[in-house]
Design a protein around this motif. Sequence first.
Motif, short mmCIF file in Angstrom:
data_model
loop_
_atom_site.label_atom_id
_atom_site.label_comp_id
_atom_site.label_asym_id
_atom_site.label_seq_id
_atom_site.Cartn_x
_atom_site.Cartn_y
_atom_site.Cartn_z
N LEU A 62 0.91 -1.25 -0.12
CA LEU A 62 -0.07 0.08 -0.17
C LEU A 62 0.67 1.24 0.00
CD1 LEU A 62 -2.88 1.29 0.14
CD2 LEU A 62 -2.36 1.01 2.75
N ALA A 63 2.00 1.30 0.67
CA ALA A 63 2.80 2.36 0.86
C ALA A 63 3.51 2.67 -0.66
CB ALA A 63 3.86 2.22 1.92
N ALA A 64 3.99 1.65 -1.17
CA ALA A 64 4.34 1.67 -2.49
C ALA A 64 3.55 2.14 -3.49
CB ALA A 64 5.03 0.39 -2.92
N LEU A 65 2.33 1.74 -3.47
CA LEU A 65 1.28 2.32 -4.34
C LEU A 65 1.10 3.71 -4.20
CD1 LEU A 65 -0.78 1.24 -6.55
CD2 LEU A 65 -2.44 0.70 -4.68
N VAL A 66 0.90 4.15 -3.03
CA VAL A 66 0.69 5.34 -2.68
C VAL A 66 1.71 6.27 -3.22
CG1 VAL A 66 0.38 7.28 -0.71
CG2 VAL A 66 -0.78 5.03 -1.04
N ALA A 67 3.14 6.08 -2.99
CA ALA A 67 4.23 6.54 -3.43
C ALA A 67 4.31 6.89 -4.92
CB ALA A 67 5.51 5.77 -2.95
N VAL A 68 3.45 5.90 -5.66
CA VAL A 68 3.62 5.92 -7.10
C VAL A 68 2.61 6.86 -7.57
CG1 VAL A 68 3.33 4.35 -9.23
CG2 VAL A 68 4.89 3.68 -7.30
N LYS A 69 1.30 6.45 -6.95
CA LYS A 69 0.11 7.18 -7.47
C LYS A 69 -0.02 8.52 -7.03
CE LYS A 69 -2.27 5.37 -9.85
NZ LYS A 69 -2.02 5.34 -11.33
N VAL A 70 0.32 8.85 -6.03
CA VAL A 70 -0.04 10.37 -5.70
C VAL A 70 0.81 11.51 -6.42
CG1 VAL A 70 0.44 12.14 -3.65
CG2 VAL A 70 -0.65 9.95 -3.29
N PRO A 71 1.89 11.13 -6.80
CA PRO A 71 2.62 12.27 -7.94
C PRO A 71 1.63 12.23 -9.18
CG PRO A 71 4.17 10.87 -6.80
CD PRO A 71 3.12 10.24 -6.34
N GLN A 72 1.26 11.02 -9.67
CA GLN A 72 0.47 10.99 -10.96
C GLN A 72 -0.66 11.55 -10.62
OE1 GLN A 72 -0.02 6.97 -11.93
NE2 GLN A 72 2.46 6.61 -12.43
N TRP A 73 -1.29 11.47 -9.56
CA TRP A 73 -2.66 12.56 -9.42
C TRP A 73 -2.51 13.88 -9.38
CZ3 TRP A 73 -3.97 8.85 -4.78
CH2 TRP A 73 -4.42 7.50 -5.28
N VAL A 74 -1.15 14.20 -8.66
CA VAL A 74 -0.86 15.66 -8.71
C VAL A 74 -0.91 16.37 -10.31
CG1 VAL A 74 0.70 17.53 -8.25
CG2 VAL A 74 0.15 15.79 -6.58
N ASN A 75 -0.11 15.19 -11.05
CA ASN A 75 -0.04 16.09 -12.42
C ASN A 75 -1.13 15.76 -13.25
OD1 ASN A 75 2.57 17.16 -12.14
ND2 ASN A 75 3.43 15.13 -12.75
N ASP A 76 -2.17 14.89 -13.00
CA ASP A 76 -3.50 14.67 -13.59
C ASP A 76 -4.26 15.85 -13.23
OD1 ASP A 76 -2.69 12.24 -14.71
OD2 ASP A 76 -3.53 11.08 -13.28
N GLY A 77 -4.10 16.30 -12.07
CA GLY A 77 -4.97 17.41 -11.43
C GLY A 77 -4.45 18.75 -12.44
N LYS A 78 -3.07 19.01 -12.60
CA LYS A 78 -2.64 20.07 -13.21
C LYS A 78 -3.01 19.84 -14.92
CE LYS A 78 1.56 20.51 -10.74
NZ LYS A 78 3.05 20.35 -10.80
N LEU A 79 -3.23 18.66 -15.32
CA LEU A 79 -3.74 18.56 -16.71
C LEU A 79 -5.17 18.90 -16.69
CD1 LEU A 79 -3.16 17.51 -19.56
CD2 LEU A 79 -3.63 15.22 -18.77
N ALA A 80 -5.93 18.39 -16.02
CA ALA A 80 -7.24 18.49 -15.72
C ALA A 80 -7.69 20.20 -15.70
CB ALA A 80 -8.02 17.98 -14.80
N GLY A 81 -6.85 20.92 -15.00
CA GLY A 81 -6.93 22.49 -15.07
C GLY A 81 -6.53 23.05 -16.52
N LEU A 82 -5.59 22.62 -17.05
CA LEU A 82 -5.28 23.07 -18.45
C LEU A 82 -6.33 22.40 -19.54
CD1 LEU A 82 -3.17 24.42 -20.16
CD2 LEU A 82 -2.09 22.14 -20.53
N GLU A 83 -6.71 21.32 -19.49
CA GLU A 83 -7.85 21.06 -20.30
C GLU A 83 -8.96 22.09 -20.05
OE1 GLU A 83 -6.96 16.14 -20.46
OE2 GLU A 83 -8.44 16.94 -18.89
#
Length: 132
Positions: free
Chosen positions: A7-28
């Motif tokens: 779970l810790a490894a999954l969170v460490a990988v996914k949270v940075p992706q979610w942050v950049n996905d949020g930035k992308l959604a704002g640009l969209e």
Amino acid sequence: MLCLVILAALVAVKVPQWVNDGKLAGLEERVSRLELPPGTERDGSAAVQGSVGLQEGNGNHCDFLVRMTVRTRLPDAEIAAYYASAKVEGVAGAELSGRAYVSPYGYRDGFKSVVVEFFDWGQDPGLDLRCH
């Protein structure tokens, strides 16, 4: 215990992706709010589309690409000039202008298809693995 490590490894990988996905959604969202030039309409079959990752060159950075399809009656040079002068706030606040790719297949029903792209490159990747 093993579940916690996974779970810790999954969170460490996914949270940075979610942050950049949020930035992308704002640009969209900012691109989708752009006013269309006269004689131009959104292509009803295509929504604004975006992607994030290492898309140009190599190295340790994130690139954000947003694309939309429109239909226009304007001449090629006019639609290209319109989007080259359009300004959208990029993911880090810098102004971006668009680039129009006009279909080489001519007019259909009085309209020509155009793909418009806004590209924000070289942004901080954080720990997003898509950008390394």
